[in-house]
Design a protein around this motif. Structure first.
Motif, short mmCIF file in Angstrom:
data_model
loop_
_atom_site.label_atom_id
_atom_site.label_comp_id
_atom_site.label_asym_id
_atom_site.label_seq_id
_atom_site.Cartn_x
_atom_site.Cartn_y
_atom_site.Cartn_z
N ILE A 49 19.48 -5.92 1.05
CA ILE A 49 20.03 -6.32 2.11
C ILE A 49 21.34 -5.87 2.28
N ILE B 152 23.51 -3.13 4.79
CA ILE B 152 24.37 -3.71 5.68
C ILE B 152 25.83 -2.70 5.38
N LYS C 277 18.62 1.48 9.30
CA LYS C 277 17.71 0.62 10.20
C LYS C 277 16.51 0.60 9.27
N TRP C 278 15.57 -0.40 9.79
CA TRP C 278 14.36 -0.65 9.14
C TRP C 278 13.48 0.48 9.69
N SER C 279 13.57 0.71 10.89
CA SER C 279 12.70 1.77 11.69
C SER C 279 12.82 3.09 10.81
N LEU D 180 4.95 4.29 7.11
CA LEU D 180 4.22 3.03 7.07
C LEU D 180 4.87 2.30 8.28
N SER D 181 4.28 1.21 8.75
CA SER D 181 4.63 0.67 9.94
C SER D 181 6.01 -0.30 9.62
N LYS D 182 6.86 -0.20 10.62
CA LYS D 182 8.34 -1.09 10.35
C LYS D 182 7.94 -2.38 9.84
N GLU D 183 6.97 -3.03 10.23
CA GLU D 183 6.72 -4.59 9.87
C GLU D 183 6.47 -4.55 8.53
N TYR D 184 5.31 -3.61 8.16
CA TYR D 184 4.87 -3.68 6.58
C TYR D 184 6.05 -3.40 5.57
N THR E 172 9.43 -3.67 6.09
CA THR E 172 10.62 -4.87 6.30
C THR E 172 10.01 -5.85 5.10
N ALA E 173 8.68 -6.28 5.43
CA ALA E 173 8.28 -7.27 4.59
C ALA E 173 8.40 -6.87 3.12
N LEU F 112 11.86 -7.13 1.73
CA LEU F 112 12.32 -8.62 1.63
C LEU F 112 11.38 -8.97 0.53
N ILE G 25 5.28 -5.67 16.66
CA ILE G 25 6.53 -6.10 17.33
C ILE G 25 7.07 -5.10 18.25
#
Lengths: 147, 147, 147, 147, 147, 147, 147, 147, 147, 147
Positions: free
Chosen positions: E11, E15, E20-22, E30-34, E36-37, E40, E122
């Motif tokens: 993180i 910053i 960007k996560w994308s 992979l998808s940005k949802e997976y 990012t998870a 994190l 999303i």
């Protein structure tokens, strides 16, 4: 520095030097129940006793001073204990609590068993079906005051 | 109908007929600790014992059947007991819990005191400074199995 | 130093050296279930076993001593587990808990399955619709003592 | 009327008519584990099975309809179970939970054991040192989906 | 070192380097949802993906190894989330939870939507009254097994 | 009389008359998601809609009036849902919550997805590996106001 | 019938007949603090006192018997009181608790103020800036026993 | 640096230099109750008083500044205090809370005793049966405003 | 480094350099309510504003970047606030919450006051009986969407 | 009979007779905020006002008496409110609580805003972007007493 750090130091030294609580108790001339509670930060000691503890566990003078202060009591990290050895006693209160209350009131009237003017004695009771843990609790009965 | 309703009926009858738990215990030939716990819905009784309880507390046949079923145990309405007589025992675990654990392990090795193969004895200990409540706990030591 | 720090060191070494729990279990001659629990700070080991663990995970002598002490048990950081793999077992108790209680009582009478005199066995069960996790729990039945 | 009232009626009838869960299971041709859970309001039944249950426990037509509806599951009245027989399983998760997670991941990779595509089998295992409770859990392994 | 420290490092680097996560998702395919998870600390990655993450966020080899281990999941520090963006989803479950359950059962029968064989998407939905957050959840339906 | 009693009456009538939520929705000309939530006491209806509901579920005039009042929302009896079908959504927030937050902020800036200006759509997605539950959430993005 | 129902009946009668606690206290010849606590189900009375209470509040003989039984104490429905008049005392403990502990230990050594051998006196203290509530707590100091 | 660290430094210095709270109070010309609370981080001091505290406890200038800032109050680490000396006061509220509320309302009408315009006085009351702790609470009565 | 550390640094610098929040607000040209919340880690700032904050509180470039990121909101360390100044607002919700809900629904129909499109204004209201704190809350009304 | 039952009767009558709170307030000559709180069991009324309420809501004489008694306050069924309209105010405290505390202390020094000598005013603020809920809180500032 706080009391918890001293408790951790005592436990660590106990493990690395392989000290027995019963040996500590004999050295101080107190019961092993009281001494163990004191070393774990639940009871204070007087100056003389603290110095003896310090010599056993290699404590500094400042650490020794901490042992003489009435501690913030409470040795459970959570409201309901998670360690099985300690939990069994919580379970006993949960199952037998209302029965104990009824029997104390039947024998003594309204009041409580003191947890302050109190002593405890843990012994091994040999038994052919497997030895038993024997714990004797003795507390002064305190009747509620009417006024 | 559920077990709680039977417990409430027993307590109410006990108050209005002024029955002593020790009398109930003698009638059944069991300790007063076990019998009180059973009447409060924490222990089951066999058929014969249940019938004796029924005759003392005027229970119907259906209510009597409930006394023979292993109950859902737990007599504390909240996680931490609010009644002072019962709380004092919770306080003892909170203050002495880790000391008890240490001393059981020092004497017996890793394991617990059983809360199942267990008995309890509450007596009055006369004392010139005020009588004392004496509680003896006796539970089989159960060592952890290695496999 | 405390037990948690040793657990973290073991896990970290396991990841960086890519050690399998089954390898550790074979080295000690114990089941992989017991050994994994011990490495995670839930079970103690004897001196000899601790030394073997130390050689696998590069522990110091003091760290090795900690492995032989009965630990403060409890591996859940919250009362209800948040990790899905662990939560599913909590869900099973939530859904099936009262059914398990009924069936144990129907088969054995009043009492519990011991969580101390207990062993567990996790295996893979091949299945054309997707392999299954097979977990066998075996605990001594402990009947409530009447007294 | 709600599902809980039907559960209470079933339990009460079971006690007064002394019905065994194994008998109910045989009548329905399902495992005793599933049937007991269904009677305690944790699993639904189909129309035919519900009618059989109704005849055993003297349910009305409206009560019988309730048995076919997917219930609101959850049989624990508190987050941490207070009954010792049920608590022991919570304790197992607390002590062994992280070990189970490690071993499932070592054998299967990242994922969970299903609590839905799941069955359970409770049996008595004769043993000269005291009979044992044997519980077999079998759940489909579900790997996390990558996308 | 533990997984949380790696999450914090990721993180912080995100910053200071304004990543960007994308962008991370595209790099990994992979998808940005997976993704990012995973960054994190809620999903593991395979070796190849972890190396790509390491090059983006300047991770050491040991830190990279951690990314491949199934993590202890659970990203909420409290049982009820306090952050308003996350809380709104908890509120949706609180208000709509029983309706969702009813509708899943009406359409599919008894069972659940898998949170394991699951994906999420999303997107921004342009709207003259203010753009909308559009979240698509897709999970395999798992029927309860009868046995 | 209170709202909960009306919800229970609606559910009971639904079971005994075997009414489908989709039928109720068509009758009112609203989505099945909104109508189910309203019948379960989470959303109000206008006078005309309430009268239609009353005719379907045999409600009295007073009960019908209750349907038009903004209800006290919250359909979870405990802070963390115990029913597996509902829990899976809580688990999704627990595992994916921080990822969702990150991605909403990356796409929209600081703010939330509204849970008030919000709609939901639950559909069955046929799939050869087992059908999937498809849930579409659509909420207005609300940016934090600076002042 | 249980104690709570008697408390509710006493309160209701007090309101409809407009009885003052100070009048009840004078009739019994006890302090108003003790008598109020007894009427609210926190203290027992002896037979003679219970009969006087019964004549004031129109209690039946069975209800009168309940007044003589040591009650299950605890008048707070939640762990932290929500009523502002009661909460202020909880706030005092929260803010001043550690200071009180320090000062008791400085004056008396290690021990507690008894909440059993205890009396309380609430009076109005006239003051030109607004009258003050004056509460005097008096409890026996109980030193921890060393053994 | 935060306020808690200053509290810990003050306590540590108090123990090693054996300072009495009553001495600190005299030096500042305030009550010992207020001064102890201030030193424990529950009350702020003005510049002049802070400088006196600093000279007693060897604080730096930055640490001294902290003493003048209104602190985040709350000295209990858990919602229900675990230390027996502090718990007894919580027990008093639990047992006597509703009686106190009744008596304040009977004497003053609807309102509260202020915990802000408030003072406290702890004294030793000599008594042949054992000395008593005497605590006098004095708070302004605040009537609820009607509008 | 995480956001909490930056909040602590800002508070510490504020105390040692004696900076007023109103001064910070004027420098940024925003309300003091928003700016204080931002400095305490509850609101993000844009680049330009962050740089101004950095110059006032001596932040590094990396610390400055953190100020521009949407934070994890939630400034209460416990579910129920313990600090009396903050608690009073919780008490207001506890006492007046249902009245506020009723009055919003009576005036606006079903919906909520937004906590996102929201501003707050705290002012001192001179009053001969003692000055008053005046807090004005203004939030957009959001009606529930029917669909 | 208890206060809660009267509250439920008032709400029910309000719905069936379609009474507005503002009408009730005008009849009594008090603010609608106070009157609504009183009808919901959070504030007492004097005899005359209670009689007016009784005539509006068809209360019996005994029910009317209850309205004049200082109630047990607290209108939230759970520690954290679940209804979205009420929750938003809890969220405001969670996000803005520490900022409010800072600004009250900066303006007034150490102390609190009274929740007792307090009034509230809820109004509709027309706005082309959607009307706003405007809530004005006014409470006396109470400085901590030094002694």
């Amino acid at each position: 520095m706080n009391r918890l750090q001293i408790t951790e130091k005592i436990i660590q030294t106990k493990i690395s030097k392989d000290i027995k609580w019963s040996f500590v108790a004999e050295t101080l001339g107190l019961s092993k129940e009281y001494v163990t509670a004191a070393c774990l930060g639940q009871m204070p000691l007087n100056k003389e006793q603290a110095v003896l503890i310090a010599s056993i566990f290699d404590l500094t003078e400042e650490e020794t001073n901490w042992l003489t202060v009435p501690p913030n009591r409470g040795s459970l990290p959570t409201a309901i204990p998670s360690d099985p050895t300690i939990y069994r006693f919580y379970e006993l209160i949960n199952v037998y609590g209302s029965a104990i209350k009824e029997l104390i009131h039947e024998e003594f009237g309204d009041g409580i068993m003191s947890a302050i003017d109190f002593s405890m004695n843990i012994t091994r009771e040999p038994n052919p079906n497997g030895d038993r843990v024997n714990i004797q609790l003795s507390g002064k009965f305190l009747p509620y005051k009417k006024y």
